[in-house]
Enzyme design. Structure first.
Site, PDB file in Angstrom:
ATOM      1  N   GLU A  21      18.012  -0.117  29.808  1.00  0.00           N
ATOM      2  CA  GLU A  21      18.405  -1.424  29.292  1.00  0.00           C
ATOM      3  C   GLU A  21      19.721  -1.929  29.865  1.00  0.00           C
ATOM      4  O   GLU A  21      19.855  -3.109  30.190  1.00  0.00           O
ATOM      5  CB  GLU A  21      18.477  -1.383  27.760  1.00  0.00           C
ATOM      6  CG  GLU A  21      17.109  -1.231  27.081  1.00  0.00           C
ATOM      7  CD  GLU A  21      16.591   0.192  27.052  1.00  0.00           C
ATOM      8  OE1 GLU A  21      17.335   1.119  27.441  1.00  0.00           O
ATOM      9  OE2 GLU A  21      15.434   0.398  26.648  1.00  0.00           O
TER      10      GLU A  21
ATOM     11  N   HIS B  60      14.990   0.607  13.687  1.00  0.00           N
ATOM     12  CA  HIS B  60      14.033  -0.364  14.234  1.00  0.00           C
ATOM     13  C   HIS B  60      13.967  -1.634  13.410  1.00  0.00           C
ATOM     14  O   HIS B  60      13.017  -2.399  13.512  1.00  0.00           O
ATOM     15  CB  HIS B  60      12.631   0.248  14.346  1.00  0.00           C
ATOM     16  CG  HIS B  60      12.455   1.124  15.557  1.00  0.00           C
ATOM     17  ND1 HIS B  60      13.026   2.371  15.643  1.00  0.00           N
ATOM     18  CD2 HIS B  60      11.802   0.932  16.723  1.00  0.00           C
ATOM     19  CE1 HIS B  60      12.711   2.914  16.814  1.00  0.00           C
ATOM     20  NE2 HIS B  60      11.981   2.064  17.496  1.00  0.00           N
TER      21      HIS B  60
HETATM   22  C1  LIG Z   1      16.391   2.551  24.202  1.00  0.00           C
HETATM   23  C2  LIG Z   1      14.985   2.279  23.847  1.00  0.00           C
HETATM   24  N1  LIG Z   1      14.251   1.457  24.617  1.00  0.00           N
HETATM   25  C3  LIG Z   1      12.969   1.218  24.301  1.00  0.00           C
HETATM   26  C4  LIG Z   1      12.387   1.792  23.229  1.00  0.00           C
HETATM   27  C5  LIG Z   1      10.942   1.508  22.869  1.00  0.00           C
HETATM   28  N2  LIG Z   1      10.149   2.723  23.069  1.00  0.00           N
HETATM   29  C6  LIG Z   1       9.836   3.536  22.057  1.00  0.00           C
HETATM   30  S1  LIG Z   1       8.978   4.873  22.555  1.00  0.00           S
HETATM   31  C7  LIG Z   1       8.961   4.344  24.136  1.00  0.00           C
HETATM   32  C8  LIG Z   1       8.259   5.122  25.185  1.00  0.00           C
HETATM   33  C9  LIG Z   1       9.056   6.203  25.706  1.00  0.00           C
HETATM   34  O1  LIG Z   1       8.267   6.912  26.610  1.00  0.00           O
HETATM   35  P1  LIG Z   1       8.525   8.433  26.837  1.00  0.00           P
HETATM   36  O2  LIG Z   1       9.982   8.709  26.803  1.00  0.00           O
HETATM   37  O3  LIG Z   1       7.790   8.825  28.059  1.00  0.00           O
HETATM   38  O4  LIG Z   1       7.920   9.142  25.552  1.00  0.00           O
HETATM   39  P2  LIG Z   1       6.396   9.142  25.040  1.00  0.00           P
HETATM   40  O5  LIG Z   1       6.251   8.018  24.103  1.00  0.00           O
HETATM   41  O6  LIG Z   1       5.512   9.039  26.209  1.00  0.00           O
HETATM   42  O7  LIG Z   1       6.259  10.440  24.320  1.00  0.00           O
HETATM   43  C10 LIG Z   1       9.648   3.144  24.261  1.00  0.00           C
HETATM   44  C11 LIG Z   1       9.829   2.419  25.509  1.00  0.00           C
HETATM   45  C12 LIG Z   1      13.194   2.629  22.436  1.00  0.00           C
HETATM   46  N3  LIG Z   1      12.712   3.217  21.330  1.00  0.00           N
HETATM   47  N4  LIG Z   1      14.460   2.869  22.776  1.00  0.00           N
END
Ligand SMILES: Cc1ncc(C[n+]2csc(CCOP(=O)(O)OP(=O)(O)O)c2C)c(N)n1
Ligand SMILES: [Mg+2]
Lengths: 360, 326
Positions: A63, A132
């Site tokens: 971000e 959130h």
């Molecule tokens: C700083 C931030 N940016 C965006 C999000 C929204 N978000 C929640 S879970 C996620 C996916 C993260 O992917 P990954 O780290 O690969 O974990 P997975 O869900 O695949 O287990 C995102 C983008 C967040 N929670 N925090």
């Protein structure tokens, strides 16, 4: 401009952004999942096919860097729109927002413009809890150089997001997720609504009511319920937190002598605190009673449906506070309260209220 | 290689039981979610059981785990109490944090599940800090930072890795690479280079494992732990795996177009639970009857835990103001 077409605020935002993007090829979009099947709660749905996928820039989960990148492209003649699915994720970009976006025009002595739109979505409900569903507009509104808007009604949302895209300043558009569901009339054509001032959406003399975002809808419900017992209020949808135009509120308070503010953020150090203190400074002699500000209590948002029972401000709480200013007779008060109560009835507290349908 | 070449029977069975338990718990949450009584977002780990069990079963109770939004499997593997986890998801007073966080904030100091944080990358520096404290005080605990493939896109990962290596802190970065961040594929977010290269660039030794092979994960973790406990600093484990259900919620979502059914099938055929079960049956460590019996026992535990969660009271809203300050 009139229209009998009803769409939701979410759809209005999408339509405004799409029309602005189609008119101006320098508009480019950034988001995490910018072109994915859900397309930021549907607000960017189908954009790639319509304006070119190359203008839809998928953000890695970075971000701060990508906000900086967006500022960088803005310095080079683009009009970036960066959409965050939650306000919280933009906190990682606070450095770029506060140090660069907000200050570049000033520090460059007017040479740099940052025509950047940042959309920050406030979550609520379904147990999303402490990280959130924060409403942090008070913090963002602190920075001179940013414009901060919170559209509440669909027609405004479309016109204001178009104005935000065309603005030569960084504009933070803070959208409450529950406002996305509010339905109202929205013209189909391209139009821009100036990013200025509170908008008076109900006219009256009993009290001045100033609301933001989702709280505008809760206040509308109260204002309309009160009209059934012959009480009318001046209701302002603040819409623009920065730059803040107090003049219409000042004029209203001079008439009513009473002020209640209701916003979606923390009660302390928040939007209501700013408005109340300014009004006290400017209108001290006109005030008949001490102003009241409503906002979130002094603790984080818990997840459990049990714990949030009394957390959010709703129309009943607004009515009760208003009543300390206008002092209805008991039966009127109970009648109004009952009407409001019946409208929401059994809907659980953690899901959006389907009641909010225009025309507003 | 100074690793245990043959896992003793007991550990094998433990690894299998742990994965089976996670699978059945997550399936039960998925099935019951439609009742709308679990009123919070849930990120389920079906398909990723080996990454949780293989790492956590190599740990001592004193080792500390930091997790993400997808934490159920980590908590259960770390020895977490199923009843407290379900109660938390149900928003009940008996939840591991009394309903304050729900599924996205599972934490329980009783088993050193120190925190789960649903902001991508947010838990990584906390694990490093925990390792710094242990290192300063001369304790041979290891801190685990679970992260998803998207976490390495955040600056905080690199800043944390740099510092962890600078001070050779006893921390394990465990990256579950399930190829997606929500609906976005890895190659749309990162260039074509191994994720392990990022850790290596910080001078951190890496292990790249089949994240659906629980024994491989377990053995690599033991190696990394040995390093950490002998003051040789951090390690980075990359575990290739796949999430079967939607990013957030109880359903399959292959139909919405961000990934193919064919890709899903490939991974489903590499089901970590089934693979290991076959392995143990072949070796004669388990019989079919054993696995059926185990499933029955787990199901009983699950039913009882759901009853507990559902029958527990909600916390009183007047207590929401408590604990803002220590
Ligand atoms: C700083 C931030 N940016 C965006 C999000 C929204 N978000 C929640 S879970 C996620 C996916 C993260 O992917 P990954 O780290 O690969 O974990 P997975 O869900 O695949 O287990 C995102 C983008 C967040 N929670 N925090
Ligand atoms: Mg992932």
């Amino acid at each position: 401009m009139t229209s009998d077409r009803s769409i939701s605020l979410g759809e209005a935002i999408r339509e405004g952004l799409l029309q602005a993007s189609q008119r101006d090829s320098s508009v480019i979009h950034f988001a995490e999942g910018v072109d994915d099947p859900l397309a930021v709660f549907g607000t960017l749905k189908g954009f790639g096919d319509k304006i070119g996928h190359e203008r839809m820039i998928e953000m890695p989960i970075s971000e701060n860097a990508l906000t900086g990148v967006a500022i960088g492209v803005a310095l080079s003649g683009k009009r970036p729109v960066i959409s965050f699915q939650r306000v919280e994720f933009a906190m990682l970009a606070l450095e770029q927002i506060a140090n660069n976006a907000a200050k570049f025009h000033y520090v460059s002595n007017g040479q740099h413009n940052i025509p950047l739109v940042m959309r920050l979505i406030v979550g609520r409900g379904w147990g999303q809890g402490p990280e959130h569903s924060q409403s942090l507009e008070g913090m963002f509104a602190q920075f001179p150089g940013l414009k901060v808007i919170m559209p509440s009604l669909p027609e405004d949302a479309k016109g204001m997001i178009i104005a935000a895209v065309n603005d030569n300043n960084p504009v933070l558009v803070i959208e409450h997720r529950w406002n996305h569901y509010a339905v109202g009339n929205v013209p189909t054509e391209y139009y821009s609504k100036d990013i200025v001032g509170p908008k008076k959406i109900r006219n009256g003399d009993a009290v001045t009511l100033v609301a933001t975002s989702y709280m505008t809808l809760e206040c509308l419900r109260v204002a309309d319920a009160l009209s059934s017992v012959g009480v009318s209020v001046d209701l302002f949808d603040l819409r623009v937190l920065r730059p803040l135009d107090l003049e219409p509120i000042v004029q209203s308070v001079k008439k009513t002598g009473k002020l209640l503010t209701v916003d979606t953020g923390y009660r302390k150090y928040g939007i209501g605190a700013e408005i109340v203190s300014s009004i006290v400074e400017i209108c001290f002699n006109f005030l008949k009673l001490a102003p009241i500000r409503l906002g979130l209590p002094d603790h984080p948002t818990p997840s459990s449906a049990g714990l949030i029972k009394n957390y959010y401000i709703d129309s009943i709480k607004i009515l009760e506070s208003l009543n300390t200013l206008i002092k209805l007779d008991r039966s009127s008060f109970e009648g109004v309260k009952k009407n409001i109560f019946n409208e929401r009835k059994d809907i659980p507290i953690d899901v959006p209220d389907p009641f909010f349908k225009g025309p507003f | 290689m100074a690793i245990i070449m043959k896992l003793e029977y007991e550990k094998s069975i433990e690894l299998y039981a742990c994965m089976q338990r996670i699978r059945l718990v997550e399936e039960a949450i998925s099935t019951r979610y439609v009742e709308q009584e679990m009123r919070c977002p849930v990120h389920l780990s079906i398909g990723q059981e080996a990454a949780a069990a293989g790492v956590c079963l190599a740990l001592e109770t004193r080792d500390k785990v930091f997790s993400t939004h997808r934490s159920h499997a980590h908590y259960l593997s770390k020895g977490g109490d199923l009843r407290k986890m379900l109660a938390e998801i149900y928003g009940k007073a008996t939840g591991c944090i009394g309903g304050r966080g729900g599924s996205m904030h599972i934490m329980d100091l009783d088993v050193n599940m120190v925190a789960s944080i649903p902001i991508v990358g947010s838990c990584i520096p906390l694990a490093v800090g925990s390792a710094l404290a242990d290192s300063l005080d001369g304790r041979d605990n290891v801190s685990i930072a679970y992260l998803g493939d998207a976490s390495v896109e955040e600056g905080v990962f690199h800043e944390s890795a740099n510092f962890a290596k600078l001070r050779d802190l006893p921390v394990l970065f465990v990256c579950e690479n399930n190829l997606y961040s929500v609906y976005t594929q890895l190659h749309e977010r990162q260039p074509d280079r191994p994720i392990t290269a990022l850790a290596e660039a910080h001078g951190i030794p890496t292990y790249h494992c089949d994240g659906n092979n629980v024994e491989e994960v377990y053995r690599s973790t033991l190696n990394a732990l040995k390093n950490a406990r002998s003051n040789k600093g951090p390690s980075f484990l990359l575990l290739d795996t796949y999430r079967w259900l939607e990013h957030c919620g109880p359903n399959f979502d292959n139909d919405i177009g961000y990934r193919t059914e064919a890709e899903f099938r490939i991974w489903k055929n590499r089901d970590p639970v089934i693979l290991y079960k076959k392995n143990l049956l072949k070796k004669g460590i388990l019989t079919e009857e054993d696995t059926v019996e185990l499933k029955c026992e787990i199901q009983k535990e699950i039913t009882a835990a759901f009853d507990f969660a559902k029958n527990s009271p909600y916390p009183d809203h007047s207590t929401a103001i408590n604990n803002v300050y220590a």
